[in-house]
Design a protein around this motif. Structure first.
Motif, PDB file in Angstrom:
ATOM      1  N   LEU A  51       0.853  -1.377  -0.054  1.00 45.83           N
ATOM      2  CA  LEU A  51      -0.033   0.155  -0.211  1.00 45.83           C
ATOM      3  C   LEU A  51       0.846   1.115   0.040  1.00 45.83           C
ATOM      4  O   LEU A  51       0.312   2.299  -0.281  1.00 45.83           O
ATOM      5  CB  LEU A  51      -1.023   0.203   1.162  1.00 45.83           C
ATOM      6  CG  LEU A  51      -2.015  -1.036   1.266  1.00 45.83           C
ATOM      7  CD1 LEU A  51      -2.671  -1.270   2.585  1.00 45.83           C
ATOM      8  CD2 LEU A  51      -2.836  -0.884   0.273  1.00 45.83           C
ATOM      9  N   ASP A  52       2.063   1.047   0.480  1.00 43.34           N
ATOM     10  CA  ASP A  52       3.042   2.146   0.412  1.00 43.34           C
ATOM     11  C   ASP A  52       4.426   1.832  -0.090  1.00 43.34           C
ATOM     12  O   ASP A  52       4.694   0.472  -0.141  1.00 43.34           O
ATOM     13  CB  ASP A  52       3.338   2.907   1.880  1.00 43.34           C
ATOM     14  CG  ASP A  52       3.865   4.177   1.859  1.00 43.34           C
ATOM     15  OD1 ASP A  52       4.062   4.795   0.548  1.00 43.34           O
ATOM     16  OD2 ASP A  52       3.819   5.039   2.853  1.00 43.34           O
ATOM     17  N   GLY A  63       7.511 -15.179  -3.803  1.00 41.25           N
ATOM     18  CA  GLY A  63       8.546 -14.942  -5.193  1.00 41.25           C
ATOM     19  C   GLY A  63       8.376 -13.973  -6.007  1.00 41.25           C
ATOM     20  O   GLY A  63       9.313 -13.766  -6.787  1.00 41.25           O
ATOM     21  N   ALA A  64       7.408 -12.819  -5.637  1.00 42.58           N
ATOM     22  CA  ALA A  64       7.512 -11.617  -6.669  1.00 42.58           C
ATOM     23  C   ALA A  64       8.278 -10.394  -6.182  1.00 42.58           C
ATOM     24  O   ALA A  64       8.379 -10.163  -4.730  1.00 42.58           O
ATOM     25  CB  ALA A  64       6.021 -11.240  -6.803  1.00 42.58           C
ATOM     26  N   ASP A  65       8.914  -9.957  -7.075  1.00 39.36           N
ATOM     27  CA  ASP A  65       9.857  -8.834  -6.372  1.00 39.36           C
ATOM     28  C   ASP A  65       8.958  -7.505  -6.472  1.00 39.36           C
ATOM     29  O   ASP A  65       8.899  -6.904  -7.547  1.00 39.36           O
ATOM     30  CB  ASP A  65      11.144  -8.760  -7.397  1.00 39.36           C
ATOM     31  CG  ASP A  65      12.030  -7.508  -6.909  1.00 39.36           C
ATOM     32  OD1 ASP A  65      11.670  -6.645  -6.213  1.00 39.36           O
ATOM     33  OD2 ASP A  65      13.255  -7.610  -7.462  1.00 39.36           O
ATOM     34  N   CYS A  66       8.597  -7.185  -5.453  1.00 41.46           N
ATOM     35  CA  CYS A  66       7.583  -5.847  -5.702  1.00 41.46           C
ATOM     36  C   CYS A  66       8.118  -4.523  -5.950  1.00 41.46           C
ATOM     37  O   CYS A  66       7.329  -3.975  -6.555  1.00 41.46           O
ATOM     38  CB  CYS A  66       6.634  -5.883  -4.232  1.00 41.46           C
ATOM     39  SG  CYS A  66       5.903  -7.293  -3.433  1.00 41.46           S
ATOM     40  N   ILE A  67       9.425  -4.498  -5.717  1.00 43.55           N
ATOM     41  CA  ILE A  67       9.919  -3.158  -6.024  1.00 43.55           C
ATOM     42  C   ILE A  67       9.947  -2.869  -7.571  1.00 43.55           C
ATOM     43  O   ILE A  67       9.926  -1.811  -8.101  1.00 43.55           O
ATOM     44  CB  ILE A  67      11.253  -3.014  -5.456  1.00 43.55           C
ATOM     45  CG1 ILE A  67      11.302  -3.410  -3.820  1.00 43.55           C
ATOM     46  CG2 ILE A  67      11.860  -1.587  -5.877  1.00 43.55           C
ATOM     47  CD1 ILE A  67      10.528  -2.279  -3.138  1.00 43.55           C
ATOM     48  N   SER A  68      10.160  -3.840  -8.248  1.00 49.47           N
ATOM     49  CA  SER A  68      10.003  -3.852  -9.869  1.00 49.47           C
ATOM     50  C   SER A  68       8.787  -3.871 -10.690  1.00 49.47           C
ATOM     51  O   SER A  68       8.799  -3.525 -12.016  1.00 49.47           O
ATOM     52  CB  SER A  68      11.037  -4.980 -10.196  1.00 49.47           C
ATOM     53  OG  SER A  68      10.336  -6.245 -10.169  1.00 49.47           O
ATOM     54  N   LEU A  69       7.712  -4.096  -9.840  1.00 49.26           N
ATOM     55  CA  LEU A  69       6.304  -4.191 -10.435  1.00 49.26           C
ATOM     56  C   LEU A  69       5.769  -2.784 -10.616  1.00 49.26           C
ATOM     57  O   LEU A  69       5.961  -1.881 -10.044  1.00 49.26           O
ATOM     58  CB  LEU A  69       5.607  -5.006  -9.479  1.00 49.26           C
ATOM     59  CG  LEU A  69       5.598  -6.412  -9.394  1.00 49.26           C
ATOM     60  CD1 LEU A  69       4.740  -6.928  -8.098  1.00 49.26           C
ATOM     61  CD2 LEU A  69       5.488  -7.247 -10.619  1.00 49.26           C
ATOM     62  N   SER A  70       5.139  -2.673 -11.590  1.00 49.08           N
ATOM     63  CA  SER A  70       4.253  -1.588 -12.049  1.00 49.08           C
ATOM     64  C   SER A  70       2.848  -1.437 -11.053  1.00 49.08           C
ATOM     65  O   SER A  70       2.769  -2.240 -10.309  1.00 49.08           O
ATOM     66  CB  SER A  70       3.719  -1.381 -13.474  1.00 49.08           C
ATOM     67  OG  SER A  70       2.635  -2.605 -13.578  1.00 49.08           O
ATOM     68  N   GLU A  71       2.441  -0.242 -10.869  1.00 52.30           N
ATOM     69  CA  GLU A  71       1.199  -0.131 -10.373  1.00 52.30           C
ATOM     70  C   GLU A  71       0.073  -1.092 -10.391  1.00 52.30           C
ATOM     71  O   GLU A  71      -0.441  -1.672  -9.716  1.00 52.30           O
ATOM     72  CB  GLU A  71       0.758   1.333 -10.472  1.00 52.30           C
ATOM     73  CG  GLU A  71       1.572   2.679  -9.988  1.00 52.30           C
ATOM     74  CD  GLU A  71       1.617   2.519  -8.279  1.00 52.30           C
ATOM     75  OE1 GLU A  71       0.803   1.845  -7.497  1.00 52.30           O
ATOM     76  OE2 GLU A  71       2.752   2.690  -7.812  1.00 52.30           O
ATOM     77  N   ARG A  78      -1.783  -7.505  -4.889  1.00 58.40           N
ATOM     78  CA  ARG A  78      -2.508  -7.311  -3.768  1.00 58.40           C
ATOM     79  C   ARG A  78      -3.694  -8.008  -3.666  1.00 58.40           C
ATOM     80  O   ARG A  78      -4.066  -8.647  -2.795  1.00 58.40           O
ATOM     81  CB  ARG A  78      -2.802  -5.802  -3.502  1.00 58.40           C
ATOM     82  CG  ARG A  78      -1.727  -4.904  -2.867  1.00 58.40           C
ATOM     83  CD  ARG A  78      -2.485  -3.712  -2.340  1.00 58.40           C
ATOM     84  NE  ARG A  78      -2.766  -2.964  -3.318  1.00 58.40           N
ATOM     85  CZ  ARG A  78      -2.114  -1.909  -4.234  1.00 58.40           C
ATOM     86  NH1 ARG A  78      -0.627  -1.946  -3.975  1.00 58.40           N
ATOM     87  NH2 ARG A  78      -2.511  -1.489  -5.296  1.00 58.40           N
ATOM     88  N   ASN A  79      -4.266  -8.047  -4.757  1.00 58.63           N
ATOM     89  CA  ASN A  79      -5.718  -8.878  -5.027  1.00 58.63           C
ATOM     90  C   ASN A  79      -5.448 -10.128  -4.690  1.00 58.63           C
ATOM     91  O   ASN A  79      -6.440 -10.899  -4.093  1.00 58.63           O
ATOM     92  CB  ASN A  79      -6.123  -8.335  -6.142  1.00 58.63           C
ATOM     93  CG  ASN A  79      -7.730  -8.987  -6.557  1.00 58.63           C
ATOM     94  OD1 ASN A  79      -7.839  -9.895  -7.296  1.00 58.63           O
ATOM     95  ND2 ASN A  79      -8.725  -8.508  -5.646  1.00 58.63           N
ATOM     96  N   ARG A  80      -4.467 -10.635  -5.288  1.00 58.85           N
ATOM     97  CA  ARG A  80      -4.216 -12.254  -5.412  1.00 58.85           C
ATOM     98  C   ARG A  80      -3.720 -12.929  -4.130  1.00 58.85           C
ATOM     99  O   ARG A  80      -3.859 -13.966  -3.522  1.00 58.85           O
ATOM    100  CB  ARG A  80      -3.556 -12.704  -6.727  1.00 58.85           C
ATOM    101  CG  ARG A  80      -4.415 -12.451  -8.074  1.00 58.85           C
ATOM    102  CD  ARG A  80      -3.635 -12.716  -9.086  1.00 58.85           C
ATOM    103  NE  ARG A  80      -2.338 -12.004  -9.359  1.00 58.85           N
ATOM    104  CZ  ARG A  80      -1.226 -12.556  -9.270  1.00 58.85           C
ATOM    105  NH1 ARG A  80      -0.797 -13.713  -8.583  1.00 58.85           N
ATOM    106  NH2 ARG A  80      -0.003 -11.773  -9.273  1.00 58.85           N
TER     107      ARG A  80
END
Length: 218
Positions: A51-52, A63-71, A78-80
Motif C-alpha cells: 500500500l506504500d 516469489g514476486a519482487d515488488c519493487i520492480s512491479l508496475s502499479e 495485492r488482490n491475489r
C-alpha cells in the motif's frame, strides 16, 4: 518463505519512520508486530502490503519482487496474494455479508458462482452461516469483523495482514477473533502478520517483532 524484506527504509519529509528493517516470514507463521505509538508498525504493515513504497530496500512476496512491479502489477498482486483486516471492518453497508466477502474474488475476474460458493463456505467456517444474507447493520461488531476476515481469505492469499484487528471489539469478541486466527492457521495453514497492542495475542504468536524508533529491537 512468504515474505522477505531487506534493509527497508521509509521517511516522510525529514521524519525517518523505518530504518534498515529486515524480516522473513514463513508459510503458516503468525507474527505479531508490537511497539509504542509512532514506532513504525502501521507503516511497516502498509509497505508489506504494497500500500506504500519504501524509499530503499527490497520486498519479495510469494516469489514476486515488488519493487520492480508496475502499479498495475502491484494492484494485481495485492488482490491475489494479500488479505487485509483493519481495526474497522470497512464493510459496504448496503451489501450483505456474502456480497461483501466476494468482492475481491469478482475483482480478480473469478466466476461469480464459484466465488459465492467459496464465500459461503468461509462464512460457515467462521461461524456465520446464519448471517450470510444479513447486512452489516444487522450484525454485531465481532460478526462484522469475521466477515472482514472471510473477505480477506476469499482469494486464498499467501498472507493476511491485520492492523489492530481487535482494537474496536470488546474483550470477548477480541478473544474470539484471536482464537479464529490460530484455528485458521491450523486448518488451512494461513499466514498472518498482525500489528497489535494486545499483549495476550502477542504472547500467543509464533514470533513477536518489536519496533522502536523505526528499528526492530533485537
Amino acid at each position: 518463505m512468504v515474505i522477505s524484506c531487506e534493509s527497508v527504509n521509509k521517511s516522510y519529509g525529514v521524519l525517518q519512520v523505518l530504518k534498515e528493517v529486515s524480516l522473513v516470514v514463513n508459510k503458516g507463521e503468525i507474527i505479531a508486530i508490537t511497539g509504542p505509538s509512532g514506532a513504525g508498525k502501521s507503516t511497516l504493515l502498509h509497505i508489506l502490503g504494497t500500500l506504500d513504497k519504501p524509499d530503499s530496500g527490497r520486498l519479495i512476496i510469494d516469489g514476486a519482487d515488488c519493487i520492480s512491479l508496475s502499479e498495475n502489477g502491484l494492484s494485481s498482486l495485492r488482490n491475489r496474494k494479500i488479505g487485509f483486516v483493519f481495526q474497522f471492518h470497512h464493510l459496504l453497508p448496503e451489501f450483505t455479508a456474502i456480497e461483501n466477502v466476494i468482492i475481491p474474488g469478482l475483482i480478480a475476474g473469478r466466476k461469480e458462482q464459484e466465488v459465492r460458493t467459496e464465500g459461503i463456505h468461509l462464512l460457515k467456517l467462521l461461524g456465520l452461516e446464519l448471517r450470510v444474507s444479513h447486512k452489516p447493520s444487522e450484525m454485531s461488531g465481532g460478526e462484522q469483523q469475521r466477515v472482514a476476515v472471510a473477505r480477506a481469505l476469499i482469494n486464498k492469499p499467501a498472507v493476511v495482514l491485520a492492523d489492530e484487528p481487535s482494537g474496536n471489539l470488546d474483550s470477548q469478541a477480541a478473544s474470539e477473533l484471536h482464537y479464529l486466527f490460530f484455528r485458521l492457521r491450523e486448518e488451512i495453514n494461513q499466514t498472518f502478520i498482525i500489528v497489535t497492542h494486545n499483549d495476550q495475542l502477542a504472547a500467543r504468536a509464533d514470533r513477536v517483532i518489536k519496533l522502536k524508533d523505526g528499528r526492530i529491537e533485537l
